[in-house]
Design an enzyme around this catalytic site. Structure first.
Site, short mmCIF file in Angstrom:
data_model
loop_
_atom_site.label_atom_id
_atom_site.label_comp_id
_atom_site.label_asym_id
_atom_site.label_seq_id
_atom_site.Cartn_x
_atom_site.Cartn_y
_atom_site.Cartn_z
N LYS A 94 -12.23 17.50 10.53
CA LYS A 94 -11.67 16.49 11.44
C LYS A 94 -12.51 16.37 12.71
O LYS A 94 -12.74 15.27 13.22
CB LYS A 94 -10.22 16.85 11.77
CG LYS A 94 -9.28 16.68 10.58
CD LYS A 94 -7.95 17.35 10.78
CE LYS A 94 -7.09 17.25 9.52
NZ LYS A 94 -5.84 18.02 9.61
N GLN A 135 -2.79 22.06 13.74
CA GLN A 135 -3.04 22.30 12.32
C GLN A 135 -1.94 23.19 11.75
O GLN A 135 -1.63 24.24 12.30
CB GLN A 135 -4.41 22.98 12.12
CG GLN A 135 -4.78 23.20 10.68
CD GLN A 135 -4.93 21.92 9.88
OE1 GLN A 135 -5.49 20.94 10.36
NE2 GLN A 135 -4.42 21.91 8.66
N ASP A 191 -0.73 12.72 15.20
CA ASP A 191 -0.51 13.18 13.83
C ASP A 191 0.88 12.79 13.32
O ASP A 191 1.21 13.00 12.16
CB ASP A 191 -0.69 14.71 13.76
CG ASP A 191 -0.99 15.20 12.35
OD1 ASP A 191 -1.47 14.41 11.53
OD2 ASP A 191 -0.73 16.39 12.06
#
Length: 284
Positions: free
Chosen positions: A56, A100, A123
């Site tokens: 990413k 994450q 996200d």
């Protein structure tokens, strides 16, 4: 593969989307003097998570998006993680935040997600983001569901009036993709581990979304002829939730693993990071 089954190439579409995000990021940087910035937070040293974060961050660099990485030890507590995310939420130089996951069983993941400011939740993991997405208000979609909708649009699949069956009900994939499809006027059925006679439900699907995390769970027997099959599962060995070879003999459109939904997830993350920066720097 059946001659009627067409591959949905997420890699090629994601490349186009990232190029568009890069153009917007460059224009924003030129106008405001500040490049969009995504902060990534990783707890522990899980090799797969480290690989995802590295990927990413690399994509960010190619798209003209700054990245700031925060690596925390595996022993980090919920409180320490919440403090880190709160500080990033308050930092005006950070426009988007990615935690994450998974973060470890000793951490309250939901409490950590909720420490992310809604305007920086690129996200799409907070309660706020789920609510705004479900009601069609301005906010951020969960990245994988958002990528799936972009993939459907690109291949001319109109959800309105279709029966969509979602296999899986996770907070960041199954539930939100169902709500996005509902918002596009599909009739949505959720299936999960307590569903009896799974195939009886999936064989009714015009659009079948596999998002359960069980390798090759869905076979040709689960699929209505001509259905659109989206495999959002990822299991060790680059194996999806759909048995691709058999499913492709029944589907009209199908995503591969890898190269289908995965690239679209990252492309959506970068797009939403630029969106977040544009909103935060609007007055600059």
């Amino acid at each position: 593969m059946s001659p009627t089954a067409r591959l949905m190439d997420g890699t090629a579409l994601a490349r186009q989307i990232v190029e568009q995000a890069a153009e917007r990021a460059a224009a924003l940087t030129e106008r405001t003097g500040q490049a969009p910035c995504l902060a990534t937070v990783l707890v522990g040293e899980d090799p797969a998570s480290e690989t995802y974060v590295r990927m990413k961050r690399n994509r960010c660099g190619k798209a003209g998006i700054r990245s700031r990485h925060v690596a925390l030890p595996a022993a980090t507590t919920t409180g320490e993680l919440v403090d880190t995310l709160t500080a990033l939420s308050q930092d005006p130089e950070v426009h988007g935040i990615l935690l994450q996951h998974p973060v470890g069983p000793h951490i309250d993941e939901r409490a950590a997600f909720e420490a992310i400011a809604p305007e920086k939740d690129v996200d799409g993991v907070t309660y706020h983001s789920f609510a705004t997405m479900s009601f069609g208000a301005e906010g951020f979609a969960s990245c994988t569901p958002g990528g799936i909708l972009r993939l459907l649009d690109h291949y001319g699949v109109e959800p309105a009036g279709k029966h969509a069956v979602v296999v899986g009900r996770s907070a960041i994939l199954g539930k939100p993709v169902g709500m996005l499809l509902l918002g596009r006027n599909a009739t949505v059925t959720y299936c999960h581990s307590r569903t009896t006679d799974l195939a009886a439900h999936t064989r009714q699907a015009d659009i079948l979304i596999a998002a359960v995390g069980r390798p090759r769970l869905l076979t040709a027997d689960h699929i209505k002829p001509g259905a659109v099959v989206i495999d959002a599962g990822y299991n060790p060995g680059n194996i999806g939730d759909v048995d691709f070879d058999s499913a492709a003999t029944r589907a009209s459109l199908i995503t591969p693993v890898p190269g289908g939904v995965g690239p679209m997830t990252i492309a959506t993350l970068l797009t939403q990071t630029v969106d977040a920066a544009a909103r935060q720097l609007k007055g600059a």
